[in-house]
Design an enzyme around this catalytic site. Sequence first.
Site, mmCIF file in Angstrom:
data_model
loop_
_atom_site.group_PDB
_atom_site.id
_atom_site.type_symbol
_atom_site.label_atom_id
_atom_site.label_comp_id
_atom_site.label_asym_id
_atom_site.label_seq_id
_atom_site.Cartn_x
_atom_site.Cartn_y
_atom_site.Cartn_z
ATOM 1 C CB THR A 342 -0.926 0.053 1.236
ATOM 2 O OG1 THR A 342 -0.110 0.278 2.392
ATOM 3 C CG2 THR A 342 -1.704 -1.247 1.404
ATOM 4 C CB CYS A 343 0.210 4.629 -1.199
ATOM 5 S SG CYS A 343 0.072 3.990 -2.869
ATOM 6 C CG ASP A 344 -0.145 4.069 5.762
ATOM 7 O OD1 ASP A 344 0.809 4.804 6.100
ATOM 8 O OD2 ASP A 344 -1.116 3.845 6.502
ATOM 9 C CG ASN A 381 -3.747 1.837 -1.376
ATOM 10 O OD1 ASN A 381 -2.528 1.955 -1.336
ATOM 11 N ND2 ASN A 381 -4.506 2.818 -1.776
#
Length: 402
Positions: A342-344, A381
């Site tokens: 994910t982009c986290d 996501n």
Amino acid sequence: MAQPSHLRAPHAATGAEFGADVDPFAPAAIEHLARRYGSPLLILDLERVRAQYRRLAAALPGVKLHYALKPLPHPAVVAALRDAGASFDLATNGEVALVRRLGVAPSRCIHTHPIKRERDIRTALDFGVTRFVVDNPDELRKFAPYAGRVEVLVRVSFRSPQAVVDLSRKFGCAPDAVPALLELAARLGVRVAGLSFHVGSQAGAPDKHVEAVEACAALFEAAAQHGQALEILDIGGGFPVEYRDTCTSIEAFCAPIAAALARLGPGIEVFAEPGRFIAAPSGVVVAAVMGRARRDGRWWYYLDDGLYGSFSGQMFDHARYPLDALVSSSGPKYPSVLAGPTCDSIDVIDEDIDLPLLDVGDLIVGRQMGAYTWASASEFNFFPRATVLALDRGRLVEDEWP
Ligand SMILES: *Cc1c(COP(=O)(O)O)cnc(C)c1O
């Protein structure tokens, strides 16, 4: 009630994947499954499910094991345990629906959520479950309309600060509150069958279980003196498994508990509610490298599963899973970072792990990942949760239940 979509097997199975004597967790078997079904995967081995059940049953002779569905509520696991003779610990309407769909006899089930809505009680009763858990007067009063049809266990709380997950903070009454609850139950006409406790998950030592058994024995005696014969003691879950740190064998862990149980008076039936011990060693997670980058002198590998997926247990369950790369290279290893997809920025699985140089498509395997992993995974996501493959002696188990 319709099952949530994740409980439906994603594949129409076609039979044997490999020979019945092949360990589905062996590297070659994992590679075969990943090639055929892609990644991420949660591979479940039903032979291990049965073996863990039998091993715990042998370590706790005479104790009726109720599998707690929460860590791994997968139909193939429930069906394997059903056929092995297990009983079940249910806490939600979804869990009731699952065991009902699988034809588990309700007499083999107890409902252990201490806090229930009216419709939760009715859903369980409609299935045929008649044993419930309460820990306070308001919950007990909810059973007054069903007096004569149900019996309850009173959940007692014994604090367990050294357990990795202390469940005695949220539920359970103090031992000295038990007599008043027994009195109230008698006034309401609700039968109290016994006591239960759950000292917390992944217990480090058996001391808390032993202390709790001894404290409950005293409560049983006090109740008997007031003319209330209690006959069930439910010692909950908490039985530990080995992650990165070694832990005592289940036989050594259970020996003092079994000894304490043997000192109980005659005519007391003992239940336990194991979840993790059965589920954790029965699952491995397989994730593939989606991409890599060199940052601050280290390789970062971005996997197709992470903290929002199967590794959610690192957050919620505080577990650290044994991880390894599935490559045959005997070359040097380098300090590396494993990150989720994910982009986290918190989605990092391991900041410092020694791995050989990996390429896109290489596989990472996480062991002891059957419990509290896929069960708490999200699709944040829009990264899909791992595909679950349940293997039974070389065969992929088809979810034949609509
Ligand atoms: C979660 C839970 C269990 C299972 O605990 P494990 O430590 O996974 O064995 C058992 N009983 C109750 C009431 C639970 O909430």
